[in-house]
Write an enzyme that holds these catalytic residues in place. Sequence first.
Site, mmCIF file in Angstrom:
data_model
loop_
_atom_site.group_PDB
_atom_site.id
_atom_site.type_symbol
_atom_site.label_atom_id
_atom_site.label_comp_id
_atom_site.label_asym_id
_atom_site.label_seq_id
_atom_site.Cartn_x
_atom_site.Cartn_y
_atom_site.Cartn_z
ATOM 1 N N LYS A 1 -9.979 -4.983 -7.582
ATOM 2 C CA LYS A 1 -11.165 -4.160 -8.314
ATOM 3 C C LYS A 1 -9.932 -2.773 -8.319
ATOM 4 O O LYS A 1 -10.295 -1.873 -9.146
ATOM 5 C CB LYS A 1 -12.136 -3.310 -7.452
ATOM 6 C CG LYS A 1 -11.573 -3.586 -5.805
ATOM 7 C CD LYS A 1 -13.030 -3.789 -5.118
ATOM 8 C CE LYS A 1 -12.414 -4.281 -3.747
ATOM 9 N NZ LYS A 1 -13.750 -5.025 -2.781
ATOM 10 N N LYS B 1 -3.324 -11.083 -9.281
ATOM 11 C CA LYS B 1 -4.707 -11.557 -8.711
ATOM 12 C C LYS B 1 -5.945 -10.404 -9.358
ATOM 13 O O LYS B 1 -5.798 -9.601 -9.743
ATOM 14 C CB LYS B 1 -4.750 -11.649 -7.261
ATOM 15 C CG LYS B 1 -4.634 -10.271 -6.577
ATOM 16 C CD LYS B 1 -5.073 -10.193 -5.292
ATOM 17 C CE LYS B 1 -5.219 -8.869 -4.678
ATOM 18 N NZ LYS B 1 -5.859 -8.930 -3.356
ATOM 19 N N LYS C 1 0.667 -1.252 -0.105
ATOM 20 C CA LYS C 1 -0.044 -0.150 -0.032
ATOM 21 C C LYS C 1 0.780 1.293 -0.311
ATOM 22 O O LYS C 1 0.632 2.257 -0.847
ATOM 23 C CB LYS C 1 -0.826 0.124 1.189
ATOM 24 C CG LYS C 1 -2.281 -0.828 0.820
ATOM 25 C CD LYS C 1 -3.020 -0.928 1.977
ATOM 26 C CE LYS C 1 -4.266 -1.796 1.394
ATOM 27 N NZ LYS C 1 -4.810 -2.560 2.650
HETATM 28 P P1 TYM Z 1 -11.122 -7.303 0.492
HETATM 29 O O1 TYM Z 1 -12.278 -6.459 0.565
HETATM 30 O O2 TYM Z 1 -9.877 -7.034 -0.315
HETATM 31 O O3 TYM Z 1 -11.568 -8.857 -0.123
HETATM 32 C C1 TYM Z 1 -12.484 -9.664 0.369
HETATM 33 C C2 TYM Z 1 -12.327 -10.867 0.390
HETATM 34 O O4 TYM Z 1 -12.207 -11.444 -1.013
HETATM 35 C C3 TYM Z 1 -10.939 -12.013 -1.227
HETATM 36 N N1 TYM Z 1 -10.459 -11.990 -2.289
HETATM 37 C C4 TYM Z 1 -9.805 -12.794 -3.149
HETATM 38 N N2 TYM Z 1 -9.893 -14.223 -3.065
HETATM 39 C C5 TYM Z 1 -9.207 -14.781 -4.040
HETATM 40 N N3 TYM Z 1 -8.813 -14.354 -5.172
HETATM 41 C C6 TYM Z 1 -8.831 -13.158 -5.445
HETATM 42 N N4 TYM Z 1 -8.504 -12.256 -6.546
HETATM 43 C C7 TYM Z 1 -9.400 -12.085 -4.268
HETATM 44 N N5 TYM Z 1 -9.432 -10.771 -4.497
HETATM 45 C C8 TYM Z 1 -10.300 -10.615 -3.098
HETATM 46 C C9 TYM Z 1 -10.058 -11.744 0.130
HETATM 47 O O5 TYM Z 1 -9.100 -12.555 0.435
HETATM 48 C C10 TYM Z 1 -11.059 -11.228 1.061
HETATM 49 O O6 TYM Z 1 -11.348 -12.526 1.891
HETATM 50 N N6 TYM Z 1 -8.941 -6.865 5.028
HETATM 51 C C11 TYM Z 1 -10.097 -7.504 4.331
HETATM 52 C C12 TYM Z 1 -11.489 -7.399 4.842
HETATM 53 C C13 TYM Z 1 -11.473 -7.816 6.093
HETATM 54 C C14 TYM Z 1 -11.568 -9.166 6.847
HETATM 55 C C15 TYM Z 1 -12.029 -8.831 8.067
HETATM 56 C C16 TYM Z 1 -11.590 -10.346 6.114
HETATM 57 C C17 TYM Z 1 -11.616 -6.891 7.179
HETATM 58 N N7 TYM Z 1 -11.538 -7.315 8.319
HETATM 59 C C18 TYM Z 1 -11.906 -9.769 8.921
HETATM 60 C C19 TYM Z 1 -11.867 -11.295 7.238
HETATM 61 C C20 TYM Z 1 -11.940 -11.185 8.344
HETATM 62 C C21 TYM Z 1 -10.055 -7.271 2.698
HETATM 63 O O7 TYM Z 1 -9.623 -6.039 2.506
HETATM 64 O O8 TYM Z 1 -10.604 -7.828 1.900
#
Ligand code: TYM
Length: 331
Positions: free
Chosen positions: A197, A194, A111
């Site tokens: 968005k 990967k 980041k």
């Molecule tokens: P975020 O919003 O980036 O993504 C949400 C979820 O989608 C999964 N993901 C993917 N999995 C496989 N391949 C991909 N290309 C891909 N892109 C996204 C992410 O692994 C995630 O599970 N920090 C987290 C949000 C969060 C969270 C939590 C998750 C905040 N608190 C507590 C679990 C438990 C995040 O930024 O996800």
Amino acid sequence: METVVSGIRPTGNLHLGNYFGAVNNFLKMQQDANCYFFVADYHSLTTHPHPDNLNASVKQVLAEYLACGLDPEISTLYIQSDLPETTELYLFLNMLSYVGELERSASFKEKIRKNPDNVNAGLLTYPVLMAADILIHRATKVPVGKDQEQHLEMTRNFAVRFNHLYGVEFFPEPVAYNFGVQLVKVPGLDGSGKMGKSEGEGNAIFLIDEDDVIKKKVMRAVTDVGPTGPNQQKPDAIENIFSLMRLVSSNDTIQHFEDSFNNCTIRYGDMKKQLAEDMNVFISPIREKIKLISADEKYLAKVVKAGADKAHENGRKTINEARKIIGIRSF
Ligand code: TYM
């Protein structure tokens, strides 16, 4: 009964990476575990979204979760900021996390590389807030994609440190979990990395994408001239197309293209056309449900209210207990 927690930031529409990395994985658990799923609006504040956009995104992501099949009758579906106890636990955990370990986290490094002008403390302590989301429900399993693995390792460290410091067995050690298989990394369409968005236009297929949009994006996916001999190893970009196909296409279709790759008769144009069709078959019922649910404000408000109550009941218990352990007690 086991407790499961997961969340998604409301920073855009859900894409196939979110679906196969997290949502689908969660759906398989909701019948048999005590499940919490939330919209991580606090987390999205690191990039300072416009207040109106934030509110609209939270609503949209909520509607998308529901359209995927999250059942608010059996799971607890809530907005992170409706459970402010999370922030108190975040504060407690901040006292136990070391600046050095936070600076070493791969997501923090990435980041600050991408946004050197906005290195705020919220970014640094992002994994602590995430640990608080999980530990507030004392969850043991966290259905997420592979990119979140390191955050779960940090969560376990904070949990163990808390237990050790206060001589208790209060927090469990939660694991990043995929139902029965390894953690998933869904590739994007641009030939590298990967699906995400923020990875650039055309890299992600969203659950709201219409048929023609899906087709356009998939047909533009990076490929090459094709195999030059039988049974070659696939270059990354081609392996990515196969990986996407494995998510949405039938075994026969996948086998057909595997065989034609191996005997060098493959035509990537045909393969991508088939992939786009299969993606559309997969996405279209979800897409139609998203439209219906996002138009039903009353239903969304009802779900959010019920979710906040249920999440609050459990979160309150953890915080009361944690306060006592720490020594914040009434007299
Ligand atoms: P975020 O919003 O980036 O993504 C949400 C979820 O989608 C999964 N993901 C993917 N999995 C496989 N391949 C991909 N290309 C891909 N892109 C996204 C992410 O692994 C995630 O599970 N920090 C987290 C949000 C969060 C969270 C939590 C998750 C905040 N608190 C507590 C679990 C438990 C995040 O930024 O996800």
